[in-house]
Write a protein that holds these residues in place. Structure first.
Motif, PDB file in Angstrom:
ATOM      1  N   VAL A  38       0.823  -1.208   0.000  1.00 57.32           N
ATOM      2  CA  VAL A  38       0.000   0.000   0.000  1.00 57.32           C
ATOM      3  C   VAL A  38       0.856   1.258   0.000  1.00 57.32           C
ATOM      4  CG1 VAL A  38      -2.017  -1.080   1.050  1.00 57.32           C
ATOM      5  CG2 VAL A  38      -0.222  -0.154   2.527  1.00 57.32           C
ATOM      6  N   ALA A  39       0.335   2.287  -0.629  1.00 56.49           N
ATOM      7  CA  ALA A  39       0.994   3.585  -0.679  1.00 56.49           C
ATOM      8  C   ALA A  39       0.424   4.461   0.429  1.00 56.49           C
ATOM      9  CB  ALA A  39       0.773   4.234  -2.044  1.00 56.49           C
ATOM     10  N   ILE A  40       1.214   4.647   1.483  1.00 58.30           N
ATOM     11  CA  ILE A  40       0.770   5.457   2.624  1.00 58.30           C
ATOM     12  C   ILE A  40       1.827   6.491   3.016  1.00 58.30           C
ATOM     13  CG2 ILE A  40      -0.833   3.727   3.569  1.00 58.30           C
ATOM     14  CD1 ILE A  40       1.435   2.987   5.588  1.00 58.30           C
ATOM     15  N   GLY A  41       2.753   6.767   2.073  1.00 57.03           N
ATOM     16  CA  GLY A  41       3.754   7.789   2.336  1.00 57.03           C
ATOM     17  C   GLY A  41       5.186   7.320   2.311  1.00 57.03           C
ATOM     18  N   SER A  42       5.413   6.029   2.075  1.00 61.20           N
ATOM     19  CA  SER A  42       6.782   5.523   1.994  1.00 61.20           C
ATOM     20  C   SER A  42       7.282   5.614   0.556  1.00 61.20           C
ATOM     21  CB  SER A  42       6.856   4.068   2.487  1.00 61.20           C
ATOM     22  OG  SER A  42       6.073   3.224   1.667  1.00 61.20           O
ATOM     23  N   ALA A  43       8.590   5.401   0.361  1.00 60.32           N
ATOM     24  CA  ALA A  43       9.198   5.444  -0.970  1.00 60.32           C
ATOM     25  C   ALA A  43      10.432   4.557  -0.977  1.00 60.32           C
ATOM     26  CB  ALA A  43       9.579   6.883  -1.343  1.00 60.32           C
ATOM     27  N   HIS A  44      10.767   4.030  -2.141  1.00 64.82           N
ATOM     28  CA  HIS A  44      11.964   3.211  -2.261  1.00 64.82           C
ATOM     29  C   HIS A  44      13.209   4.098  -2.234  1.00 64.82           C
ATOM     30  CE1 HIS A  44       8.773   0.689  -4.056  1.00 64.82           C
ATOM     31  NE2 HIS A  44       9.431  -0.289  -3.468  1.00 64.82           N
ATOM     32  N   GLY A  45      14.284   3.565  -1.662  1.00 65.39           N
ATOM     33  CA  GLY A  45      15.511   4.335  -1.560  1.00 65.39           C
ATOM     34  C   GLY A  45      15.523   5.172  -0.295  1.00 65.39           C
ATOM     35  N   PHE A  46      16.530   6.035  -0.166  1.00 65.10           N
ATOM     36  CA  PHE A  46      16.610   6.910   0.998  1.00 65.10           C
ATOM     37  C   PHE A  46      15.716   8.129   0.807  1.00 65.10           C
ATOM     38  CE2 PHE A  46      20.846   4.785   1.550  1.00 65.10           C
ATOM     39  CZ  PHE A  46      20.538   4.193   2.761  1.00 65.10           C
ATOM     40  N   TYR A  47      15.305   8.733   1.912  1.00 68.08           N
ATOM     41  CA  TYR A  47      14.355   9.841   1.884  1.00 68.08           C
ATOM     42  C   TYR A  47      15.080  11.186   1.830  1.00 68.08           C
ATOM     43  CZ  TYR A  47      10.800   6.418   2.956  1.00 68.08           C
ATOM     44  OH  TYR A  47       9.966   5.330   2.880  1.00 68.08           O
ATOM     45  N   LYS A  48      14.572  12.060   0.958  1.00 67.47           N
ATOM     46  CA  LYS A  48      15.086  13.431   0.894  1.00 67.47           C
ATOM     47  C   LYS A  48      14.533  14.253   2.059  1.00 67.47           C
ATOM     48  CE  LYS A  48      15.452  13.354  -4.167  1.00 67.47           C
ATOM     49  NZ  LYS A  48      14.939  11.991  -4.356  1.00 67.47           N
ATOM     50  N   ASP A  49      13.283  13.989   2.417  1.00 65.64           N
ATOM     51  CA  ASP A  49      12.633  14.632   3.556  1.00 65.64           C
ATOM     52  C   ASP A  49      12.196  13.543   4.529  1.00 65.64           C
ATOM     53  OD1 ASP A  49      12.680  17.313   2.423  1.00 65.64           O
ATOM     54  OD2 ASP A  49      11.189  16.554   1.005  1.00 65.64           O
ATOM     55  N   PRO A  50      12.013  13.866   5.807  1.00 62.36           N
ATOM     56  CA  PRO A  50      11.594  12.859   6.780  1.00 62.36           C
ATOM     57  C   PRO A  50      10.281  12.193   6.345  1.00 62.36           C
ATOM     58  CG  PRO A  50      12.276  14.867   7.894  1.00 62.36           C
ATOM     59  CD  PRO A  50      12.239  15.182   6.435  1.00 62.36           C
ATOM     60  N   PRO A  51      10.217  10.864   6.376  1.00 61.53           N
ATOM     61  CA  PRO A  51       8.987  10.176   5.968  1.00 61.53           C
ATOM     62  C   PRO A  51       7.850  10.447   6.946  1.00 61.53           C
ATOM     63  CG  PRO A  51      10.533   8.630   6.942  1.00 61.53           C
ATOM     64  CD  PRO A  51      11.264   9.929   6.797  1.00 61.53           C
ATOM     65  N   ASN A  52       6.655  10.446   6.416  1.00 62.01           N
ATOM     66  CA  ASN A  52       5.470  10.690   7.235  1.00 62.01           C
ATOM     67  C   ASN A  52       4.377   9.713   6.812  1.00 62.01           C
ATOM     68  OD1 ASN A  52       3.577  11.806   8.974  1.00 62.01           O
ATOM     69  ND2 ASN A  52       2.973  13.393   7.521  1.00 62.01           N
ATOM     70  N   LEU A  53       4.338   8.557   7.454  1.00 59.03           N
ATOM     71  CA  LEU A  53       3.359   7.538   7.092  1.00 59.03           C
ATOM     72  C   LEU A  53       1.957   7.953   7.538  1.00 59.03           C
ATOM     73  CD1 LEU A  53       5.275   4.235   7.985  1.00 59.03           C
ATOM     74  CD2 LEU A  53       5.248   5.514   5.832  1.00 59.03           C
ATOM     75  N   GLN A  54       0.985   7.704   6.669  1.00 56.39           N
ATOM     76  CA  GLN A  54      -0.409   8.044   6.951  1.00 56.39           C
ATOM     77  C   GLN A  54      -1.067   6.902   7.732  1.00 56.39           C
ATOM     78  OE1 GLN A  54      -1.453  11.289   5.812  1.00 56.39           O
ATOM     79  NE2 GLN A  54       0.787  11.238   5.621  1.00 56.39           N
ATOM     80  N   ILE A  55      -0.894   6.927   9.044  1.00 57.94           N
ATOM     81  CA  ILE A  55      -1.350   5.822   9.889  1.00 57.94           C
ATOM     82  C   ILE A  55      -2.880   5.725   9.903  1.00 57.94           C
ATOM     83  CG2 ILE A  55      -1.334   4.872  12.218  1.00 57.94           C
ATOM     84  CD1 ILE A  55       1.354   4.668  10.767  1.00 57.94           C
ATOM     85  N   ASP A  56      -3.563   6.857   9.906  1.00 60.01           N
ATOM     86  CA  ASP A  56      -5.031   6.824   9.900  1.00 60.01           C
ATOM     87  C   ASP A  56      -5.552   6.168   8.624  1.00 60.01           C
ATOM     88  OD1 ASP A  56      -5.084   8.068  12.338  1.00 60.01           O
ATOM     89  OD2 ASP A  56      -5.528  10.065  11.558  1.00 60.01           O
ATOM     90  N   LEU A  57      -4.923   6.474   7.497  1.00 64.16           N
ATOM     91  CA  LEU A  57      -5.306   5.848   6.230  1.00 64.16           C
ATOM     92  C   LEU A  57      -5.033   4.355   6.272  1.00 64.16           C
ATOM     93  CD1 LEU A  57      -6.212   5.974   3.267  1.00 64.16           C
ATOM     94  CD2 LEU A  57      -3.855   6.586   2.664  1.00 64.16           C
ATOM     95  N   LEU A  58      -3.885   3.969   6.827  1.00 65.03           N
ATOM     96  CA  LEU A  58      -3.556   2.549   6.972  1.00 65.03           C
ATOM     97  C   LEU A  58      -4.628   1.825   7.768  1.00 65.03           C
ATOM     98  CD1 LEU A  58      -1.637   0.109   6.791  1.00 65.03           C
ATOM     99  CD2 LEU A  58      -0.406   1.056   8.770  1.00 65.03           C
ATOM    100  N   ASP A  59      -5.090   2.432   8.837  1.00 64.52           N
ATOM    101  CA  ASP A  59      -6.170   1.849   9.639  1.00 64.52           C
ATOM    102  C   ASP A  59      -7.412   1.593   8.793  1.00 64.52           C
ATOM    103  OD1 ASP A  59      -5.858   1.107  12.288  1.00 64.52           O
ATOM    104  OD2 ASP A  59      -5.829   3.170  13.002  1.00 64.52           O
TER     105      ASP A  59
END
Length: 272
Positions: free
Chosen positions: A168-189
């Motif tokens: 699922v796409a909830i804010g992650s990305a492959h490779g290293f992050y340019k900006d701090p990751p912010n996973l959408q936990i409410d959406l995941l729920d």
């Protein structure tokens, strides 16, 4: 041994996740399995098309299965980001326990059709199938154009394809992050409540342990790790070669293997 789809469902019920690590050669494989053996947890060993092309399909799967037996750990061999039903079939025939078909960049209906074809092919092997829905940026792609997985789409997709797991796409990305990751936990729920499929998080390299634990608590049961493994191995190797003229591969690789072991141990402890 329990089928991967059954193991992941059991972990979903317990609010736990299995780490899925890519390997690229014998050295990274040994580094991963040394950590898994020490901590005594199951593992999913992943091979991408690039790694299969590099190592060779039969050599790669046989090396992984032999290593799992040698280290005496519970584990499965998985095709990561398979780009065609043909590759998935080749992997299934070669003895993979699980395959991923990634048609996420195609239209919803094309993704459904391609994924359904792989699910049908996997049935006679009793194999696990993973697909992807939404936009999880790959290496070299923009991490800013998020197209998050929507709960209603996830429910339709799983029902139409019969797929076991969904990345699922909830804010992650492959490779290293340019900006701090912010996973959408409410959406995941919401996604977790919408579908019985087990949910997968791609692009965990660089995501803090606390954020990963929150994702697991809210429905993620498989966490993919790749970029950090390559990076850790190569950084260790470079450091050693800068100060050594040693040409014996059997002497320069062990410290790099150990660095991978320490990385995986840290990741596994972070999830416990």
């Amino acid at each position: 041994m329990m089928k991967l789809q059954d193991k992941l469902q059991a972990y979903r019920g317990k609010g736990k996740a299995i780490l899925a690590t890519n390997f690229y050669n014998l050295e990274t494989l040994k580094g991963v399995l040394s950590a898994v053996k020490a901590i005594d947890v199951p593992i999913i060993l992943q091979l991408s098309k690039s790694s299969i092309d590099y190592i060779g399909l039969e050599i790669a799967v046989n090396m992984a299965k032999s290593a799992l037996k040698e280290f005496d750990v519970e584990g499965w061999v998985h095709l990561d980001h398979g780009n065609s039903p043909e590759l998935a079939r080749r992997c299934l025939e070669a003895g993979f326990d699980s395959v991923m078909i990634d048609a996420s960049e195609k239209s919803f209906q094309e993704n459904v059709d391609i994924t359904s074809e792989v699910v049908a092919a996997a049935k006679k092997y009793g194999a696990h199938v993973e697909a992807e829905l939404g936009y999880v940026a790959k290496l070299g792609q923009s991490q800013g154009n998020h197209v998050f997985t929507q709960p209603e789409d996830a429910a339709r997709f799983v029902q139409m394809t019969g797929v076991h797991s969904l990345a699922v796409a909830i804010g992650s990305a492959h490779g290293f992050y340019k900006d701090p990751p912010n996973l959408q936990i409410d959406l995941l729920d919401e996604i977790r409540r919408a579908t019985p499929a087990t949910l997968v998080l791609h692009g965990s390299s660089g995501i803090p342990d606390e954020m990963l634990r929150r994702a697991v608590a809210h429905g993620i049961t498989k966490i993919n790790l790749a970029t950090e493994i390559k990076d850790t191995f190569m950084k260790s190797l470079r450091r050693l070669l800068e100060t050594s003229s040693e040409i014996d591969l059997r002497k320069v690789f062990p410290p790099a293997i150990q660095s991978v072991t320490e990385l995986i141990q840290s990741k596994l402890r972070g999830l416990i």
